[in-house]
Design a protein around this motif. Structure first.
Motif, PDB file in Angstrom:
ATOM      1  N   GLN A  65       0.690  -1.231   0.347  1.00  0.00           N
ATOM      2  CA  GLN A  65       0.439   0.005  -0.335  1.00  0.00           C
ATOM      3  C   GLN A  65       0.388   1.043  -0.237  1.00  0.00           C
ATOM      4  O   GLN A  65       0.561   1.560  -0.395  1.00  0.00           O
ATOM      5  N   LEU A  66       2.196   1.327   0.793  1.00  0.00           N
ATOM      6  CA  LEU A  66       3.158   2.170   0.695  1.00  0.00           C
ATOM      7  C   LEU A  66       3.442   2.648  -0.854  1.00  0.00           C
ATOM      8  O   LEU A  66       4.032   3.864  -1.258  1.00  0.00           O
ATOM      9  N   VAL A  67       3.616   1.268  -1.092  1.00  0.00           N
ATOM     10  CA  VAL A  67       4.643   1.730  -2.395  1.00  0.00           C
ATOM     11  C   VAL A  67       3.465   2.376  -3.570  1.00  0.00           C
ATOM     12  O   VAL A  67       3.717   3.595  -4.530  1.00  0.00           O
ATOM     13  N   LYS A  68       1.900   1.833  -3.955  1.00  0.00           N
ATOM     14  CA  LYS A  68       1.337   2.158  -4.800  1.00  0.00           C
ATOM     15  C   LYS A  68       0.749   4.040  -3.914  1.00  0.00           C
ATOM     16  O   LYS A  68       0.435   4.313  -5.274  1.00  0.00           O
ATOM     17  N   GLU A  69       1.201   4.253  -2.527  1.00  0.00           N
ATOM     18  CA  GLU A  69       0.454   5.302  -1.906  1.00  0.00           C
ATOM     19  C   GLU A  69       2.014   6.610  -2.879  1.00  0.00           C
ATOM     20  O   GLU A  69       1.765   7.400  -3.927  1.00  0.00           O
ATOM     21  N   TYR A  70       2.924   5.291  -3.061  1.00  0.00           N
ATOM     22  CA  TYR A  70       4.254   6.421  -3.407  1.00  0.00           C
ATOM     23  C   TYR A  70       4.048   7.104  -4.086  1.00  0.00           C
ATOM     24  O   TYR A  70       4.818   8.189  -5.212  1.00  0.00           O
ATOM     25  N   TRP A  71       3.841   5.651  -5.350  1.00  0.00           N
ATOM     26  CA  TRP A  71       4.341   6.068  -6.659  1.00  0.00           C
ATOM     27  C   TRP A  71       2.762   6.898  -7.346  1.00  0.00           C
ATOM     28  O   TRP A  71       2.946   8.007  -8.040  1.00  0.00           O
ATOM     29  N   ALA A  72       2.070   7.105  -6.838  1.00  0.00           N
ATOM     30  CA  ALA A  72       0.554   7.994  -6.721  1.00  0.00           C
ATOM     31  C   ALA A  72       0.759   9.172  -6.889  1.00  0.00           C
ATOM     32  O   ALA A  72       0.552   9.669  -7.133  1.00  0.00           O
ATOM     33  N   ARG A  73       1.592   9.752  -5.213  1.00  0.00           N
ATOM     34  CA  ARG A  73       1.998  11.230  -5.376  1.00  0.00           C
ATOM     35  C   ARG A  73       3.052  11.098  -6.200  1.00  0.00           C
ATOM     36  O   ARG A  73       3.246  12.658  -6.495  1.00  0.00           O
ATOM     37  N   SER A  74       4.075  10.721  -6.776  1.00  0.00           N
ATOM     38  CA  SER A  74       5.893  10.749  -7.199  1.00  0.00           C
ATOM     39  C   SER A  74       5.080  11.115  -8.267  1.00  0.00           C
ATOM     40  O   SER A  74       5.582  11.642  -9.571  1.00  0.00           O
TER      41      SER A  74
END
Length: 84
Positions: A65-74
């Motif tokens: 979930q953190l990886v998905k959120e990171y890439w979505a934000r970046s």
């Protein structure tokens, strides 16, 4: 530490300590993506420990979930590990 300096530091650690066990404490997702294992902690408790790729493929994974959120934000949602 800015992203460029972090990238230089991580490359240096990988090169100079290639034959060593390295324990990395990080808040930036790219810093740990090529590690052999990731240990995720939430509220002071161990919640998961496995290879990053396995955790990313689990719907219930905090790390995933953190990886998905990171890439979505970046803005790099379509990026792959070759970009790290």
């Amino acid at each position: 530490m800015d992203n460029s300096t972090d990238a230089i530091l991580q490359r240096t650690i990988r090169r100079e300590f290639a034959d060593s066990t390295v324990i990395t404490v990080a808040h930036r997702i790219p810093t740990v993506m090529d590690c052999s294992k990731v240990l995720a902690i939430s509220d002071g408790k161990l919640v998961e420990y496995d290879e990053p790729s396995k955790l990313m493929n689990s719907e219930a994974s905090l790390f995933g979930q953190l990886v998905k959120e990171y890439w979505a934000r970046s803005g790099n949602a379509g990026s792959n590990s070759e970009d790290w």
